[in-house]
Write a protein that holds these residues in place. Sequence first.
Motif, PDB file in Angstrom:
ATOM      1  N   HIS A 503       0.841  -1.195   0.000  1.00  0.00           N
ATOM      2  CA  HIS A 503       0.000   0.000   0.000  1.00  0.00           C
ATOM      3  C   HIS A 503       0.879   1.249   0.000  1.00  0.00           C
ATOM      4  O   HIS A 503       1.513   1.561   1.021  1.00  0.00           O
ATOM      5  CB  HIS A 503      -0.913   0.018   1.224  1.00  0.00           C
ATOM      6  N   LEU A 539      -4.269   8.810  -4.822  1.00  0.00           N
ATOM      7  CA  LEU A 539      -4.597   7.508  -4.222  1.00  0.00           C
ATOM      8  C   LEU A 539      -3.472   6.931  -3.375  1.00  0.00           C
ATOM      9  O   LEU A 539      -3.596   5.821  -2.854  1.00  0.00           O
ATOM     10  CB  LEU A 539      -4.981   6.514  -5.325  1.00  0.00           C
ATOM     11  N   LYS A 543      -4.551   3.456   1.678  1.00  0.00           N
ATOM     12  CA  LYS A 543      -5.817   2.726   1.800  1.00  0.00           C
ATOM     13  C   LYS A 543      -6.006   1.685   0.700  1.00  0.00           C
ATOM     14  O   LYS A 543      -6.781   0.742   0.859  1.00  0.00           O
ATOM     15  CB  LYS A 543      -6.977   3.721   1.787  1.00  0.00           C
ATOM     16  N   LEU A 544      -5.311   1.888  -0.392  1.00  0.00           N
ATOM     17  CA  LEU A 544      -5.410   0.951  -1.512  1.00  0.00           C
ATOM     18  C   LEU A 544      -4.042   0.347  -1.800  1.00  0.00           C
ATOM     19  O   LEU A 544      -3.012   1.016  -1.666  1.00  0.00           O
ATOM     20  CB  LEU A 544      -5.920   1.650  -2.769  1.00  0.00           C
ATOM     21  N   SER A 545      -4.045  -0.911  -2.214  1.00  0.00           N
ATOM     22  CA  SER A 545      -2.801  -1.547  -2.647  1.00  0.00           C
ATOM     23  C   SER A 545      -2.481  -1.106  -4.068  1.00  0.00           C
ATOM     24  O   SER A 545      -3.328  -0.497  -4.752  1.00  0.00           O
ATOM     25  CB  SER A 545      -2.937  -3.062  -2.594  1.00  0.00           C
ATOM     26  N   GLU A 548      -4.971  -2.573  -6.364  1.00  0.00           N
ATOM     27  CA  GLU A 548      -6.270  -1.893  -6.298  1.00  0.00           C
ATOM     28  C   GLU A 548      -6.228  -0.528  -6.996  1.00  0.00           C
ATOM     29  O   GLU A 548      -7.227  -0.090  -7.581  1.00  0.00           O
ATOM     30  CB  GLU A 548      -6.693  -1.739  -4.839  1.00  0.00           C
ATOM     31  N   ILE A 549      -5.102   0.148  -6.949  1.00  0.00           N
ATOM     32  CA  ILE A 549      -4.965   1.424  -7.664  1.00  0.00           C
ATOM     33  C   ILE A 549      -5.057   1.193  -9.166  1.00  0.00           C
ATOM     34  O   ILE A 549      -5.681   1.974  -9.902  1.00  0.00           O
ATOM     35  CB  ILE A 549      -3.645   2.116  -7.279  1.00  0.00           C
ATOM     36  N   TYR A 552      -8.697   0.644  -9.856  1.00  0.00           N
ATOM     37  CA  TYR A 552      -9.455   1.862  -9.603  1.00  0.00           C
ATOM     38  C   TYR A 552      -9.291   2.867 -10.738  1.00  0.00           C
ATOM     39  O   TYR A 552     -10.260   3.523 -11.167  1.00  0.00           O
ATOM     40  CB  TYR A 552      -9.008   2.485  -8.285  1.00  0.00           C
TER      41      TYR A 552
END
Length: 577
Positions: A503, A539, A543-545, A548-549, A552
């Motif tokens: 993250h 980002l 909060k996001l790995s 996940e980015i 996203y």
Amino acid sequence: MQEMYLDILLLNLHRRYLDYEPRFGGFLGIFLLSAFLRKEGYEAKGFSGTLTRGLKHLDELCKEEKVSIVGLYCDYENVTENIMICRHIKEKYHIPVIVGGPQSTALKEEFFKESGVDVIIRYEGELTLLELMNFYLEDIGNLSEILGIAYIDNECLQINADRPLITNLDKLPRINEDCYLEPESFYRGLSIMTGRGCPFSCAFCHEGTHTRTVRFRSVESVLSEIDDYLEKNDSDKIYILFTDDTLTLQPKRLHALCLGLAERQKKRKFRWFCEGHVHTIYQRPEMVKDLAIAGCTRIQLGIEAGTEKVLSAYNKHCTPKEIFTVVQLCRDAGIPQIYGNIILAGAYFSKKIYEEDRIFAEKLIRESQGTLEIGVVSFWPLPETPMTLHPEKYGIKIQDKEFVTSIGDFPQAQTNNLSRLEIAKMQFDFEKMIDDLMIDMLDKWEVPTERVLSWFAGANFREGRGLWYMHLAKVERLYTYYEMLYLGEGKQSSQVDNIEDAHPLRTQPLYRYTSLDEGYAFEIAGVKFRNEDMEIMTLTTGKLSVKEIVLYTGETFEKVMEILNRLERCHFIVYTI
């Protein structure tokens, strides 16, 4: 203050120049004298600190007639303080005043007239002061028979023959808390002398000019004193300061001392400082390994200049090549802090010499990779040194031999072509160059990460904070990045097993780096990020790995990592869980 009566109160007092509190941890003189006199049956205590605080102690004791004699330590910086204190004591309390210290040999009739001092001790003080105590308090002997003093007799200055030096230093008693007027001062750190004198004769140095005969304590005696201190002091921030002019004179002796220190480090961790001579280390480089194994955390080297011409004029017995090599040796051995000075307004000073010194300093600092600190100082005309006695031979003109226009912050000499004001500006520019260079090296990853992280461990007490750490703390973006790594709250990408699951977490508020340039959203440390990079950058909240980015934003993994890598190079993000 506790109830006490003193045969002698020994003071080392300086005004609080430039808002710096004088603590004088390495100035043992008055406390060694106190220990010696106490062993001989006299009540003696010492105090080192600010003039105002020292005068308060003095008045509290003298008003109650609890002091018989006052002894004052005089160095190049505090002559005016001593004149004022002497007058105060003689006019108000009418008790004997004795002055000693490194400046004492330069004090002549004028000092006696201005201060009213009774006697000046020249060179080593223990035996001389004992005879003076016997003279004033026991009416034993005559001033004319006491070696190593100066005094006024029939309005004429009398300088008696010098006293032979003490040869067996092991016989001198050790300093303990009873030697201090403020006993708690004893526990701030151990300053310890393993030898006296310096065999070298640097042209600007007082010590080498006056006491070239070197005498040593035995290693056993030194280690025993350290053992006593460690037993009495339960602090986890112990700092030992070896006060010798150079600890690296005898390789075999140093090896034995370092073996003893290394053994004690296994039981109780402590930090320590010493001074080393470049040429002796260059000739016997194994000494650096000994110092490192024994836990030496800071060493001062006599650098002084970056040209052979000036080093030769100073009689330094070393070359720029030797300095460079010894800095490398200390760095590679793992000694965390190396310190040295460059002297301006010294021998043959000119714009050309100045530029060569700057180039040499930059080369040294870069090579040190976060270990070397260089101070930029102006030449001090210390009493009775070759440069002070014959400045014309060194191409300088001393404008302030009495140290009344400077408190270490303005040159006291100039040249035919450079005024004091011009030299002062050169000093400022030199210091700024060093400051900018150190920060630039930190910003460009020229200092190993592990070395930077090691600075945090010693930052919670004064002696552990080196100049590199203080420069790191000046740049919040750099400091917060490394602090996160030190605390274990984040990792570098190279430390992450699977980058897709990590993250990214920024360590600074993003709004501070908003760019006003058209087409660019942010600028960090001179690196610009385009508007289309903004979504990825926003980002980096942890909060996001990375995976996940990618999902996203709909960007490719390569594009996301390209932005993240640039942010990491700017010391802007770490990776967390």
